[in-house]
Design a protein around this motif. Sequence first.
Motif, PDB file in Angstrom:
ATOM      1  N   MET A 128       0.825  -1.185   0.000  1.00  9.62           N
ATOM      2  CA  MET A 128       0.000   0.000   0.000  1.00  9.62           C
ATOM      3  C   MET A 128       0.881   1.265   0.000  1.00  9.62           C
ATOM      4  N   THR A 129       1.899   1.283   0.829  1.00  9.59           N
ATOM      5  CA  THR A 129       2.787   2.436   0.909  1.00  9.59           C
ATOM      6  C   THR A 129       3.512   2.642  -0.416  1.00  9.59           C
ATOM      7  N   ILE A 130       3.961   1.557  -1.029  1.00 15.32           N
ATOM      8  CA  ILE A 130       4.656   1.638  -2.319  1.00 15.32           C
ATOM      9  C   ILE A 130       3.719   2.223  -3.368  1.00 15.32           C
ATOM     10  N   ASP A 131       2.468   1.783  -3.375  1.00 10.94           N
ATOM     11  CA  ASP A 131       1.502   2.327  -4.329  1.00 10.94           C
ATOM     12  C   ASP A 131       1.316   3.829  -4.129  1.00 10.94           C
ATOM     13  N   LEU A 132       1.208   4.264  -2.889  1.00  7.23           N
ATOM     14  CA  LEU A 132       1.048   5.689  -2.630  1.00  7.23           C
ATOM     15  C   LEU A 132       2.276   6.473  -3.087  1.00  7.23           C
ATOM     16  N   LEU A 133       3.457   5.954  -2.757  1.00  4.56           N
ATOM     17  CA  LEU A 133       4.689   6.660  -3.122  1.00  4.56           C
ATOM     18  C   LEU A 133       4.915   6.711  -4.632  1.00  4.56           C
ATOM     19  N   SER A 134       4.264   5.816  -5.375  1.00  3.71           N
ATOM     20  CA  SER A 134       4.445   5.807  -6.828  1.00  3.71           C
ATOM     21  C   SER A 134       3.943   7.099  -7.473  1.00  3.71           C
ATOM     22  N   LYS A 135       3.116   7.870  -6.766  1.00  3.63           N
ATOM     23  CA  LYS A 135       2.647   9.155  -7.307  1.00  3.63           C
ATOM     24  C   LYS A 135       3.816  10.102  -7.571  1.00  3.63           C
ATOM     25  N   PHE A 136       4.932   9.896  -6.886  1.00  2.00           N
ATOM     26  CA  PHE A 136       6.085  10.775  -7.051  1.00  2.00           C
ATOM     27  C   PHE A 136       6.737  10.648  -8.423  1.00  2.00           C
ATOM     28  N   GLN A 137       6.347   9.668  -9.208  1.00  2.84           N
ATOM     29  CA  GLN A 137       6.922   9.548 -10.539  1.00  2.84           C
ATOM     30  C   GLN A 137       6.155  10.355 -11.585  1.00  2.84           C
ATOM     31  N   TYR A 138       5.091  11.025 -11.174  1.00  2.00           N
ATOM     32  CA  TYR A 138       4.262  11.765 -12.124  1.00  2.00           C
ATOM     33  C   TYR A 138       4.455  13.273 -11.977  1.00  2.00           C
ATOM     34  N   ALA A 139       4.778  13.913 -13.092  1.00  2.00           N
ATOM     35  CA  ALA A 139       5.008  15.358 -13.099  1.00  2.00           C
ATOM     36  C   ALA A 139       3.768  16.122 -12.629  1.00  2.00           C
ATOM     37  N   GLU A 140       2.591  15.635 -12.984  1.00  2.00           N
ATOM     38  CA  GLU A 140       1.361  16.323 -12.584  1.00  2.00           C
ATOM     39  C   GLU A 140       1.245  16.429 -11.058  1.00  2.00           C
ATOM     40  N   PHE A 141       1.638  15.372 -10.358  1.00  2.00           N
ATOM     41  CA  PHE A 141       1.597  15.416  -8.897  1.00  2.00           C
ATOM     42  C   PHE A 141       2.540  16.501  -8.377  1.00  2.00           C
ATOM     43  N   HIS A 142       3.734  16.592  -8.936  1.00  2.00           N
ATOM     44  CA  HIS A 142       4.691  17.618  -8.519  1.00  2.00           C
ATOM     45  C   HIS A 142       4.187  19.019  -8.875  1.00  2.00           C
ATOM     46  N   ASP A 143       3.530  19.143 -10.025  1.00  2.00           N
ATOM     47  CA  ASP A 143       2.930  20.423 -10.399  1.00  2.00           C
ATOM     48  C   ASP A 143       1.848  20.818  -9.394  1.00  2.00           C
ATOM     49  N   HIS A 144       1.029  19.867  -9.003  1.00  2.00           N
ATOM     50  CA  HIS A 144      -0.022  20.140  -8.013  1.00  2.00           C
ATOM     51  C   HIS A 144       0.592  20.529  -6.667  1.00  2.00           C
ATOM     52  N   HIS A 145       1.649  19.844  -6.314  1.00  2.00           N
ATOM     53  CA  HIS A 145       2.349  20.143  -5.062  1.00  2.00           C
ATOM     54  C   HIS A 145       2.832  21.594  -5.068  1.00  2.00           C
ATOM     55  N   GLU A 146       3.505  21.962  -6.146  1.00  2.00           N
ATOM     56  CA  GLU A 146       4.000  23.334  -6.267  1.00  2.00           C
ATOM     57  C   GLU A 146       2.870  24.339  -6.222  1.00  2.00           C
ATOM     58  N   TYR A 147       1.784  24.038  -6.901  1.00  2.00           N
ATOM     59  CA  TYR A 147       0.640  24.940  -6.901  1.00  2.00           C
ATOM     60  C   TYR A 147       0.151  25.166  -5.463  1.00  2.00           C
ATOM     61  N   ILE A 148       0.083  24.097  -4.692  1.00  2.00           N
ATOM     62  CA  ILE A 148      -0.413  24.206  -3.312  1.00  2.00           C
ATOM     63  C   ILE A 148       0.436  25.193  -2.526  1.00  2.00           C
ATOM     64  N   TYR A 149       1.758  25.060  -2.552  1.00  2.00           N
ATOM     65  CA  TYR A 149       2.497  25.974  -1.696  1.00  2.00           C
ATOM     66  C   TYR A 149       2.947  27.263  -2.355  1.00  2.00           C
ATOM     67  N   LEU A 150       2.814  27.400  -3.642  1.00  2.00           N
ATOM     68  CA  LEU A 150       3.217  28.654  -4.265  1.00  2.00           C
ATOM     69  C   LEU A 150       2.046  29.550  -4.678  1.00  2.00           C
ATOM     70  N   LYS A 151       0.887  28.956  -5.001  1.00  2.00           N
ATOM     71  CA  LYS A 151      -0.189  29.763  -5.564  1.00  2.00           C
ATOM     72  C   LYS A 151      -1.542  29.649  -4.865  1.00  2.00           C
ATOM     73  N   LEU A 152      -1.757  28.593  -4.111  1.00  2.00           N
ATOM     74  CA  LEU A 152      -3.095  28.355  -3.558  1.00  2.00           C
ATOM     75  C   LEU A 152      -3.652  29.578  -2.842  1.00  2.00           C
ATOM     76  N   ARG A 153      -2.892  30.109  -1.899  1.00  2.00           N
ATOM     77  CA  ARG A 153      -3.387  31.227  -1.088  1.00  2.00           C
ATOM     78  C   ARG A 153      -3.470  32.535  -1.866  1.00  2.00           C
ATOM     79  N   SER A 154      -2.590  32.736  -2.818  1.00  2.00           N
ATOM     80  CA  SER A 154      -2.628  33.999  -3.566  1.00  2.00           C
ATOM     81  C   SER A 154      -3.746  34.008  -4.608  1.00  2.00           C
ATOM     82  N   GLU A 155      -4.170  32.842  -5.058  1.00  2.00           N
ATOM     83  CA  GLU A 155      -5.195  32.766  -6.095  1.00  2.00           C
ATOM     84  C   GLU A 155      -6.576  32.385  -5.559  1.00  2.00           C
TER      85      GLU A 155
END
Length: 135
Positions: free
Chosen positions: A1-28
């Motif tokens: 289960m943990t391996i399946d969850l961590l597999s999200k780290f191989q997707y650029a979209e997940f990293h893009d969403h991560h960045e959006y959360i801490y760089l733009k969420l509050r300002s937008e």
Amino acid sequence: MTIDLLSKFQYAEFHDHHEYIYLKLRSENDPGRGVGGLSPEARMAFFDVVYFYQSFAEISIFGIADEEIFVSILHYRILRVWEAVAPFVEKERELRGGDATYLALFEELAARAAALPRTVISDRIAKSRRRRGYR
């Protein structure tokens, strides 16, 4: 289960969403509108990232996985994401009539991550090296 969850780290979209959360969420987006008031782009990023950590919280707090392993690995990210989303979650709880359970496990995970010594990774590496006879 943990391996399946961590597999999200191989997707650029997940990293893009991560960045959006801490760089733009509050300002937008206005935290005063809660999670339900997020823009479509923000909602996508929020649900992708926040529920990723909520899932980790569920499996660790209920003893399904070793909390120290992934909390130490994801420490910085957990803290940054919680810091960015907390005002939205708090408002959403209020809008839901004071529902303190909404994302409470993720909040607890963030508290546990904050309490974890910053040296946990280097301590683990040192322990592993000693056990294997490396210097």
